[in-house]
Design an enzyme around this catalytic site. Structure first.
Site, PDB file in Angstrom:
ATOM      1  CG  LEU A 110      -1.829  -1.119   1.557  1.00  0.00           C
ATOM      2  CD1 LEU A 110      -2.645  -0.845   2.688  1.00  0.00           C
ATOM      3  CD2 LEU A 110      -2.820  -1.174   0.357  1.00  0.00           C
ATOM      4  CD  GLU A 111       3.143   6.087  -3.367  1.00  0.00           C
ATOM      5  OE1 GLU A 111       2.916   6.806  -3.724  1.00  0.00           O
ATOM      6  OE2 GLU A 111       3.663   5.096  -3.798  1.00  0.00           O
ATOM      7  CG  LEU A 112      -2.257   3.742   2.229  1.00  0.00           C
ATOM      8  CD1 LEU A 112      -2.896   3.586   3.831  1.00  0.00           C
ATOM      9  CD2 LEU A 112      -3.374   3.405   1.040  1.00  0.00           C
TER      10      LEU A 112
END
Length: 540
Positions: A335-337
């Protein structure tokens, strides 16, 4: 006689010299040596030609979209949105009963780009099956073959960089310099890394054993996973699509990409380039699949047991849903949030030296940058000076679209492009008003009504000089062209402010003392830190 390339070259440069020991005076030509030299040169040329044949980039055909021309005039949507086709029948293709569509538009001008049928669960399952079938052959390819694909795409991108930049600008409203830095440069850098280092990180590793197992061999092999997926955001349609695809196929996988509904027009074209390249090199283009669907159908991708890894780039809210859905099959997720990246400016920093870098960090891509600078944390002694420096520059920034021509027929002079939509304008204006009521100094702070791009989504380049670092605007990701200045009294307080949000993506530290910068950087709770620079880690 040992014959090497340097001796061959020497012979052709000095044809009357001979290495024969029979000639005491060193003159004359030894027929054996001449023959050997020619044979060696011939072998060397054959080997080099074979290397070039297996490694050189291959050209391939593609279609240039007419919408990428700045002189193109499209149909202007009255109220641009992803379902504007429901209100304007001119945008609607022949409809299928019970099916939904997605409309793509230029957020800088409101021009209609495409109205496409949203993929259904059954169609997504068929895409996964096609990718799975293609991957069975692809996984057997060599790294040399995979490198050639990457090398061909890299050459094509360099040769067509302005075209690609314009396609990205048309679909997102960004400027050409934003596209050059965020789309072209980053993508080329990552392709260069794959070409130079990809195989080294994926080849089998021999692991040393302890004394008890010293008579045994241990090796780690990195095998392809199969079919992987990437669900990516809209802010960099070229880079965000190509980056996970290139890494995925280089590792021997097939990739099903789910792009944002906001950029289906440009992403479709960018993915067609990869498919054309694969086909030109004799590989199955079905190895890469593009899915454009509404969020309700995305679970068909996330929950599929055939998907072996998920990459997600987007908001924290959606990221949580993806992570939960992936638990059905315990599918690994990367995940890159969101981010609230701080730039900690240490005392006595030369503000004039770094002001241009900070301006880019804040206003690049209209602030819609995952690793953009969201907070400038500056010592109280330099707070007013920094505010005035930024104010002087912000007041000169020009909003508009590089894909619209001026009266003279040239590309419009633009510093800050459009935002992807107006969905967050009200919440941004509310946070700014709230900060102003709490004593903040404000410049800008609202939507910008463009003179002739009346359907474009523009937000004024804004400065918010805070007096209270616990204000709501300091805690929420803005993703907008807003410079947030926060004062501090001590370095310890600066570190506390920097670590004071729930976001921890990137950061930067600026100051005259390199050792002190590094010391502060080590105290920041985030994934990536630049020292006296901005976002260079994203090229790695």
């Amino acid at each position: 006689m040992s014959l090497t390339l340097d001796k061959v070259v020497y012979f052709f440069l000095h044809p009357v010299k001979s290495l024969s020991s029979d000639n005491t005076d060193g003159e004359g030509i030894d027929p054996f040596y001449v023959l050997s030299a020619f044979i060696a040169l011939g072998i060397w040329l054959v080997i080099e030609r074979e290397k070039r044949a297996r490694n050189s980039p291959v050209p391939f055909g593609f279609i240039i979209p007419k919408e990428a021309d700045p002189k193109w005039i499209g149909y202007k949507i009255k109220d641009p949105c992803l379902e504007s086709h429901l209100e304007d029948q001119q945008l609607m293709p022949p409809a299928l009963p019970g099916r939904r569509y997605i409309t793509g538009y230029d957020p800088g001008s409101g021009y209609h780009l495409t109205t496409a049928l949203a993929d259904s669960e059954e169609e997504i399952a068929a895409m996964i099956a096609k990718a799975e079938q293609a991957q069975r052959t692809w996984r057997k390819t060599t790294f040399t073959q995979r490198r050639r694909v990457i090398r061909s795409l890299k050459k094509w991108l360099v040769d067509n960089q302005e075209l690609c930049a314009r396609v990205a600008c048309r679909d997102t409203g960004k400027t050409l310099i934003d596209a050059a830095l965020g789309e072209i440069l980053t993508t080329c850098s990552k392709m260069e890394w794959l070409i130079e280092h990809g195989e080294r990180y994926l080849r089998p590793e021999t692991r040393s054993n302890n004394l008890i197992l010293c008579y045994k061999d241990s090796k780690v092999h990195y095998d392809p996973l199969g079919v992987v997926t990437a669900i990516v955001s809209w802010n960099y349609p070229l880079h965000n699509a190509w980056s996970p695809i290139l890494a995925g196929i280089f590792a021997g996988n097939a990739v099903v990409l789910k792009c944002s509904e906001n950029v289906i027009w440009s992403t479709t074209w960018f993915i067609s380039i990869i498919k054309n390249c694969l086909e030109a090199l004799g590989h199955d283009p079905e190895l890469v699949q593009l899915c454009h669907c509404w969020p309700e159908q995305a679970n068909a991708l996330i929950k599929s047991p055939k998907i072996k890894h998920i990459t997600f780039i987007g908001s924290e809210t959606v990221g949580r849903k993806v992570a939960v859905a992936a638990t059905d099959n315990l599918t690994p997720v990367t995940l890159e949030l969101g981010g609230k990246d701080p730039a900690v400016i240490l005392p006595d920093t030369e503000l004039d030296r770094w002001i241009s870098l900070w301006m880019r960090g804040v206003y690049q891509n209209a602030g819609q940058n995952c690793i953009g600078i969201e907070r400038l944390i500056v010592h109280t002694s330099q707070f007013d000076d920094l505010y005035d420096l930024i104010k002087e520059r912000v007041e000169k920034l020009r909003c508009g679209s590089v894909m619209s021509t001026s009266d003279q027929g040239y590309l419009s002079p633009v510093d800050v492009g459009a935002m992807i939509s107006n969905n967050r304008f009200e919440s941004l204006e509310y946070l700014i008003r709230e900060a102003e009521e709490d004593g903040a100094k404000i410049l800008g702070g609202g939507r910008y009504e463009h003179v002739y791009l009346d359907q474009g989504y523009y937000f004024k380049p804004t400065i918010v000089g805070l007096t209270n670092h616990s204000a709501s605007i300091a805690k929420h990701e803005l993703f907008a062209p807003i410079a947030l200045l926060i004062p501090y009294e001590s370095i310890e307080e600066a570190v506390e402010i920097a670590n004071g949000t729930r976001y921890a993506l990137g950061a930067s530290v600026f100051g005259p003392d390199q050792d002190l910068c590094v010391k502060v950087a080590k105290q920041l709770e985030c994934g990536m830190v630049s020292v006296n620079d901005f976002a260079v880690f994203y090229l790695k």
